[in-house]
Design an enzyme around this catalytic site. Structure first.
Site, PDB file in Angstrom:
ATOM      1  N   ASP A 191     -14.904  92.081-133.525  1.00  0.00           N
ATOM      2  CA  ASP A 191     -14.655  92.955-132.390  1.00  0.00           C
ATOM      3  C   ASP A 191     -14.864  94.402-132.816  1.00  0.00           C
ATOM      4  O   ASP A 191     -15.157  94.687-133.973  1.00  0.00           O
ATOM      5  CB  ASP A 191     -13.262  92.736-131.784  1.00  0.00           C
ATOM      6  CG  ASP A 191     -12.126  93.133-132.734  1.00  0.00           C
ATOM      7  OD1 ASP A 191     -12.374  93.922-133.665  1.00  0.00           O
ATOM      8  OD2 ASP A 191     -10.989  92.673-132.526  1.00  0.00           O
ATOM      9  N   LYS A 213     -14.275  94.069-126.993  1.00  0.00           N
ATOM     10  CA  LYS A 213     -13.624  94.275-125.697  1.00  0.00           C
ATOM     11  C   LYS A 213     -13.428  95.768-125.533  1.00  0.00           C
ATOM     12  O   LYS A 213     -12.523  96.359-126.125  1.00  0.00           O
ATOM     13  CB  LYS A 213     -12.285  93.539-125.644  1.00  0.00           C
ATOM     14  CG  LYS A 213     -12.420  92.019-125.779  1.00  0.00           C
ATOM     15  CD  LYS A 213     -11.069  91.327-125.758  1.00  0.00           C
ATOM     16  CE  LYS A 213     -11.221  89.819-125.887  1.00  0.00           C
ATOM     17  NZ  LYS A 213      -9.916  89.124-125.887  1.00  0.00           N
ATOM     18  N   GLY A 244      -9.624  93.741-135.904  1.00  0.00           N
ATOM     19  CA  GLY A 244      -8.913  94.886-136.454  1.00  0.00           C
ATOM     20  C   GLY A 244      -7.426  94.588-136.563  1.00  0.00           C
ATOM     21  O   GLY A 244      -6.888  93.760-135.824  1.00  0.00           O
ATOM     22  N   MET A 328      -2.023 100.616-127.347  1.00  0.00           N
ATOM     23  CA  MET A 328      -2.738 100.530-126.071  1.00  0.00           C
ATOM     24  C   MET A 328      -2.039 101.357-124.991  1.00  0.00           C
ATOM     25  O   MET A 328      -1.912 100.942-123.836  1.00  0.00           O
ATOM     26  CB  MET A 328      -2.887  99.066-125.629  1.00  0.00           C
ATOM     27  CG  MET A 328      -3.711  98.225-126.595  1.00  0.00           C
ATOM     28  SD  MET A 328      -3.693  96.453-126.243  1.00  0.00           S
ATOM     29  CE  MET A 328      -2.161  95.965-127.046  1.00  0.00           C
TER      30      MET A 328
END
Length: 410
Positions: A191, A213, A244, A328
């Protein structure tokens, strides 16, 4: 003449070690690890050897002729040259291999400088020079551990899927085991937050699948990633899922492990350094600090407070005095800050936002809970970024100018 190297399988076989000093202290653990039935002959032994007495037999006296009877291997490492000579002579007469620690030229056998990497044992001898042997051994072991010496061809190649946590971004922060498995992969599903520069080190035939993503952009469905893992593994390929941070810390690694297990695919889990602690550390912020915070909470803020899909108790977190580490949270920080203040966190609570932690472009924005949303907008903060809320942020200011060096190579 060069020695003939041989890997001895010592499980259940008698090995006699004469001497109880520092040399014996180094050699006995290796013999025990090989499964040998070790008999130690020495009037006195070091404290470390005393700690191994449940695993070996100790004759607390000087060496006597007959002590080596029934031995497959003898190591004599006393500080008495004459005693070592007598042990070696007895072993020679009995046709038993004997290693003399004090005299390489008179020794029937040499103990190689030995290292272990997974299933591989490295042994080096250099004409009886232990220092040179150890240096060469270290270079080989280091190369195998960091995959600069690749060992893709093996009868015991890994199978199935390995879920490898790639760490916070700096390629040097992936674990040794993770890098080993990456070097043996046939397929790598990665990713955008994994250590991307490591992909350039893969063998030419390795298939790399981009499963990135992008926040608020293109994304591959998790269900498709699960299917790709199983599909390639069932073709007999060794698959590494490189992500990650840590696969099991908001990385959906649990879902991938369950899916593989449901389809009969063996799974290896290699933990990674989570960016939730690595990014603050790289900016000089400890998530706990004596006298400041005895706890920290890692929270996924992919949905804001009050959202029906949120399982976070923001009111409890606001009342709690521990450190909050928010992942996030960039696009929702204003809502989060408002909720924390509404539930009781002081407006002047220190906040730090660490963007691209451990990477060359790392930067940190320092603010308070009441100003952080505006500061982030003004500074153009973008994902990936870690938000730290709590008094530990002040520790970075105490460190001062040293902060810029923390987490960087010397």
């Amino acid at each position: 003449m060069p020695p003939y190297l041989l890997g001895l399988r010592l499980t259940g076989r008698r090995v006699v070690v004469v001497g109880g000093g520092r040399v014996a202290q180094r050699r006995v653990p290796t013999l025990l690890a090989a499964g040998a039935d070790v008999t130690l002959v020495a009037p006195e032994i070091t404290p470390s050897l005393e700690g191994m007495l449940e695993e070996l037999t100790w004759h607390a006296r000087p060496y006597q002729t007959g002590d080596i009877d029934g031995a497959w291997l003898v190591q004599t490492c006393t500080d008495d040259h004459a005693v070592n000579g007598r042990v070696a002579a007895d072993a020679e007469a009995a046709h038993v291999w004997c290693v003399r620690a004090d005299d390489a030229e008179s020794s029937a056998a040499w103990t190689p400088a030995t290292g272990y990497v997974g299933e591989t044992t490295v042994g080096v001898t250099s004409d009886g020079d232990p220092t040179r042997s150890a240096g060469i051994r270290d270079a080989i072991v280091d190369g195998l551990r960091d995959a600069t010496l690749k060992a893709r061809h093996s009868r015991h190649k890994p199978v199935g899927v390995a879920l490898v946590g790639g760490g916070p971004g700096d390629p040097g922060l992936i674990t040794v085991r993770g890098r080993q498995l990456l070097a043996q992969a046939d397929v790598v599903i990665t990713d955008r937050l994994g250590p991307r520069t490591l992909l350039d080190e893969l063998a030419p035939g390795v298939e790399v699948i981009d499963a990135a993503k992008i926040p608020y952009g293109r994304a591959i469905l998790q269900e498709k990633i699960n299917e790709l893992l199983v599909e390639h593994a069932k073709q007999g390929k060794f698959v590494v899922r490189l992500k990650g941070g840590d696969n099991f810390v908001f990385g959906r690694g649990g879902e991938e492990a369950v899916y593989c297990a449901q389809h009969g695919v063996p799974v290896t889990v290699v933990p990674g350094i989570s960016s939730s602690i690595a990014a603050p550390a790289a900016a000089g912020i400890p998530v706990t600090h004596r006298g400041v915070s005895q706890e920290f909470h890692v929270v996924s803020a992919h949905v804001p407070p009050g959202h029906p899909d949120s399982t976070v108790d923001w009111e409890a977190l606001a009342r709690n005095g521990g450190t909050l580490v928010l992942m996030m949270a960039v696009e929702r920080m204003r809502l989060i800050a408002d909720a924390l203040m509404r539930y009781g966190r002081p407006t002047d609570t220190p906040v730090a936002v660490v963007q691209d932690g451990t990477l060359p472009g790392q930067r940190a924005v320092f603010a308070s809970l009441g100003t952080v949303a505006d500061e982030m907008t003004a500074s153009g903060v973008r994902p990936p970024a870690i938000v730290v809320v709590g008094d530990v942020v002040r520790v970075a200011a105490q460190i001062g100018n040293l902060t810029v060096d923390i987490g960087r190579d010397p």
